[in-house]
Design a protein around this motif. Structure first.
Motif, PDB file in Angstrom:
ATOM      1  N   PRO A  38      37.565  94.275  87.394  1.00 52.83           N
ATOM      2  CA  PRO A  38      37.692  94.784  88.885  1.00 52.83           C
ATOM      3  C   PRO A  38      35.614  95.495  89.513  1.00 52.83           C
ATOM      4  O   PRO A  38      35.647  95.032  90.375  1.00 52.83           O
ATOM      5  N   GLU A  39      35.717  96.640  88.069  1.00 51.62           N
ATOM      6  CA  GLU A  39      34.357  96.714  88.344  1.00 51.62           C
ATOM      7  C   GLU A  39      33.057  96.151  88.017  1.00 51.62           C
ATOM      8  O   GLU A  39      31.650  97.129  88.887  1.00 51.62           O
ATOM      9  N   ASP A  40      32.819  95.242  87.940  1.00 50.35           N
ATOM     10  CA  ASP A  40      31.886  94.376  87.421  1.00 50.35           C
ATOM     11  C   ASP A  40      31.891  93.528  89.210  1.00 50.35           C
ATOM     12  O   ASP A  40      30.795  92.567  88.742  1.00 50.35           O
ATOM     13  N   THR A  41      32.522  93.832  90.046  1.00 52.59           N
ATOM     14  CA  THR A  41      31.952  93.190  91.645  1.00 52.59           C
ATOM     15  C   THR A  41      31.170  93.229  92.008  1.00 52.59           C
ATOM     16  O   THR A  41      30.427  94.889  91.911  1.00 52.59           O
ATOM     17  N   ALA A  42      29.828  92.858  92.084  1.00 47.58           N
ATOM     18  CA  ALA A  42      28.932  93.113  92.955  1.00 47.58           C
ATOM     19  C   ALA A  42      28.717  91.449  93.570  1.00 47.58           C
ATOM     20  O   ALA A  42      28.906  90.093  93.079  1.00 47.58           O
ATOM     21  N   VAL A  43      26.886  92.113  93.889  1.00 48.70           N
ATOM     22  CA  VAL A  43      26.135  90.741  94.094  1.00 48.70           C
ATOM     23  C   VAL A  43      24.603  91.219  93.113  1.00 48.70           C
ATOM     24  O   VAL A  43      24.291  91.731  92.609  1.00 48.70           O
ATOM     25  N   TYR A  44      24.777  89.434  92.068  1.00 50.80           N
ATOM     26  CA  TYR A  44      24.388  90.051  91.079  1.00 50.80           C
ATOM     27  C   TYR A  44      22.721  89.151  91.422  1.00 50.80           C
ATOM     28  O   TYR A  44      22.616  88.042  91.863  1.00 50.80           O
ATOM     29  N   TYR A  45      21.288  89.674  91.300  1.00 53.45           N
ATOM     30  CA  TYR A  45      20.843  89.417  91.019  1.00 53.45           C
ATOM     31  C   TYR A  45      19.609  88.936  90.118  1.00 53.45           C
ATOM     32  O   TYR A  45      19.154  89.895  89.147  1.00 53.45           O
ATOM     33  N   CYS A  46      18.792  87.784  90.178  1.00 49.94           N
ATOM     34  CA  CYS A  46      18.130  87.492  88.665  1.00 49.94           C
ATOM     35  C   CYS A  46      16.399  88.382  89.328  1.00 49.94           C
ATOM     36  O   CYS A  46      16.043  88.083  90.690  1.00 49.94           O
ATOM     37  N   TYR A  47      15.849  88.552  88.065  1.00 51.39           N
ATOM     38  CA  TYR A  47      14.604  88.797  88.300  1.00 51.39           C
ATOM     39  C   TYR A  47      13.620  88.539  87.479  1.00 51.39           C
ATOM     40  O   TYR A  47      14.285  87.786  85.993  1.00 51.39           O
ATOM     41  N   SER A  48      11.679  88.032  87.679  1.00 46.19           N
ATOM     42  CA  SER A  48      11.528  88.280  86.744  1.00 46.19           C
ATOM     43  C   SER A  48       9.990  88.930  87.175  1.00 46.19           C
ATOM     44  O   SER A  48       9.616  89.334  87.885  1.00 46.19           O
ATOM     45  N   VAL A  49       9.499  89.101  85.878  1.00 44.19           N
ATOM     46  CA  VAL A  49       8.482  89.776  85.873  1.00 44.19           C
ATOM     47  C   VAL A  49       7.203  89.270  85.226  1.00 44.19           C
ATOM     48  O   VAL A  49       7.519  88.669  83.886  1.00 44.19           O
ATOM     49  N   ALA A  50       6.492  89.297  85.617  1.00 43.11           N
ATOM     50  CA  ALA A  50       5.316  88.602  85.071  1.00 43.11           C
ATOM     51  C   ALA A  50       4.084  89.324  85.477  1.00 43.11           C
ATOM     52  O   ALA A  50       4.077  90.645  85.995  1.00 43.11           O
ATOM     53  N   SER A  51       2.645  88.767  85.054  1.00 37.71           N
ATOM     54  CA  SER A  51       1.467  89.551  85.108  1.00 37.71           C
ATOM     55  C   SER A  51       0.596  89.767  86.641  1.00 37.71           C
ATOM     56  O   SER A  51      -0.164  90.688  87.198  1.00 37.71           O
ATOM     57  N   SER A  52       1.759  88.164  87.471  1.00 38.91           N
ATOM     58  CA  SER A  52       0.991  88.922  88.759  1.00 38.91           C
ATOM     59  C   SER A  52       1.986  88.912  90.067  1.00 38.91           C
ATOM     60  O   SER A  52       2.079  89.582  90.961  1.00 38.91           O
ATOM     61  N   GLY A  53       2.986  90.132  89.179  1.00 42.25           N
ATOM     62  CA  GLY A  53       3.946  90.952  89.979  1.00 42.25           C
ATOM     63  C   GLY A  53       5.670  90.395  89.472  1.00 42.25           C
ATOM     64  O   GLY A  53       5.488  89.415  88.083  1.00 42.25           O
ATOM     65  N   THR A  54       6.728  91.186  90.515  1.00 40.17           N
ATOM     66  CA  THR A  54       7.885  90.591  89.951  1.00 40.17           C
ATOM     67  C   THR A  54       8.541  90.050  91.081  1.00 40.17           C
ATOM     68  O   THR A  54       8.544  89.867  92.467  1.00 40.17           O
ATOM     69  N   TYR A  55       9.498  89.149  91.011  1.00 40.28           N
ATOM     70  CA  TYR A  55      10.123  88.555  91.360  1.00 40.28           C
ATOM     71  C   TYR A  55      11.571  88.094  91.265  1.00 40.28           C
ATOM     72  O   TYR A  55      12.318  88.141  90.814  1.00 40.28           O
ATOM     73  N   TRP A  56      11.703  87.984  92.706  1.00 41.88           N
ATOM     74  CA  TRP A  56      13.853  88.146  92.300  1.00 41.88           C
ATOM     75  C   TRP A  56      14.554  86.774  93.857  1.00 41.88           C
ATOM     76  O   TRP A  56      13.756  86.560  94.898  1.00 41.88           O
ATOM     77  N   GLY A  57      15.854  86.718  92.625  1.00 42.05           N
ATOM     78  CA  GLY A  57      15.960  85.506  93.536  1.00 42.05           C
ATOM     79  C   GLY A  57      17.085  85.978  94.812  1.00 42.05           C
ATOM     80  O   GLY A  57      16.748  87.454  94.532  1.00 42.05           O
ATOM     81  N   GLN A  58      17.718  85.206  95.782  1.00 37.85           N
ATOM     82  CA  GLN A  58      18.383  85.718  96.785  1.00 37.85           C
ATOM     83  C   GLN A  58      19.672  86.473  96.189  1.00 37.85           C
ATOM     84  O   GLN A  58      20.676  86.918  97.662  1.00 37.85           O
ATOM     85  N   GLY A  59      20.395  86.430  95.318  1.00 39.77           N
ATOM     86  CA  GLY A  59      20.992  87.328  94.682  1.00 39.77           C
ATOM     87  C   GLY A  59      22.592  86.377  94.799  1.00 39.77           C
ATOM     88  O   GLY A  59      22.887  85.816  95.619  1.00 39.77           O
ATOM     89  N   THR A  60      23.697  86.488  94.127  1.00 40.15           N
ATOM     90  CA  THR A  60      25.022  85.414  93.898  1.00 40.15           C
ATOM     91  C   THR A  60      25.932  86.710  93.963  1.00 40.15           C
ATOM     92  O   THR A  60      26.415  87.686  93.048  1.00 40.15           O
ATOM     93  N   LEU A  61      27.222  86.411  94.587  1.00 42.31           N
ATOM     94  CA  LEU A  61      28.351  87.336  94.659  1.00 42.31           C
ATOM     95  C   LEU A  61      29.634  87.599  93.880  1.00 42.31           C
ATOM     96  O   LEU A  61      29.651  85.680  93.717  1.00 42.31           O
TER      97      LEU A  61
END
Length: 113
Positions: A85-108
């Motif tokens: 139950p404590e794993d309940t959360a919105v999960y976001y993926c991200y990536s780090v490139a030389s041009s910056g950090t990028y985020w996905g929109q999240g999945t519950l």
């Protein structure tokens, strides 16, 4: 650029696999990974995967979650087993490139009986 999917409702002890699909090639990313944010809590890191294949996990999910990638599909996965139950959360993926950090929109992810 990043599209996360795979969240849902699962019972305690169950499994889910999250996917994060990248628009374009993953070759430009040095790091990809997942964060999560539970209700009323700060966003916290869950797992990371480096371009070289190195992985790192939060202590709370070690041995239960596995991060992996399919470069041919430009997709990073988070296999989550023995969910609590404590794993309940919105999960976001991200990536780090030389041009910056990028985020996905999240999945519950909701772990509940």
């Amino acid at each position: 650029q990043l599209q996360a999917s795979g969240g849902g409702l699962v019972q305690p002890g169950g499994s889910l696999r999250l996917s994060c699909t990248v628009s374009g090639s993953m070759l430009s990313f040095n790091i990809m990974g997942w964060y999560r944010q539970a209700p009323g809590k700060q966003r916290e890191p869950v797992a990371t995967l480096t371009r070289g294949g190195g992985t790192n996990y939060a202590d709370s999910i070690k041995g239960r979650f596995t991060i992996s990638r399919d470069s041919a599909k430009n997709t990073v996965y988070l296999q989550m087993n023995s969910l609590k139950p404590e794993d309940t959360a919105v999960y976001y993926c991200y990536s780090v490139a030389s041009s910056g950090t990028y985020w996905g929109q999240g999945t519950l992810v909701t772990v509940s009986s």
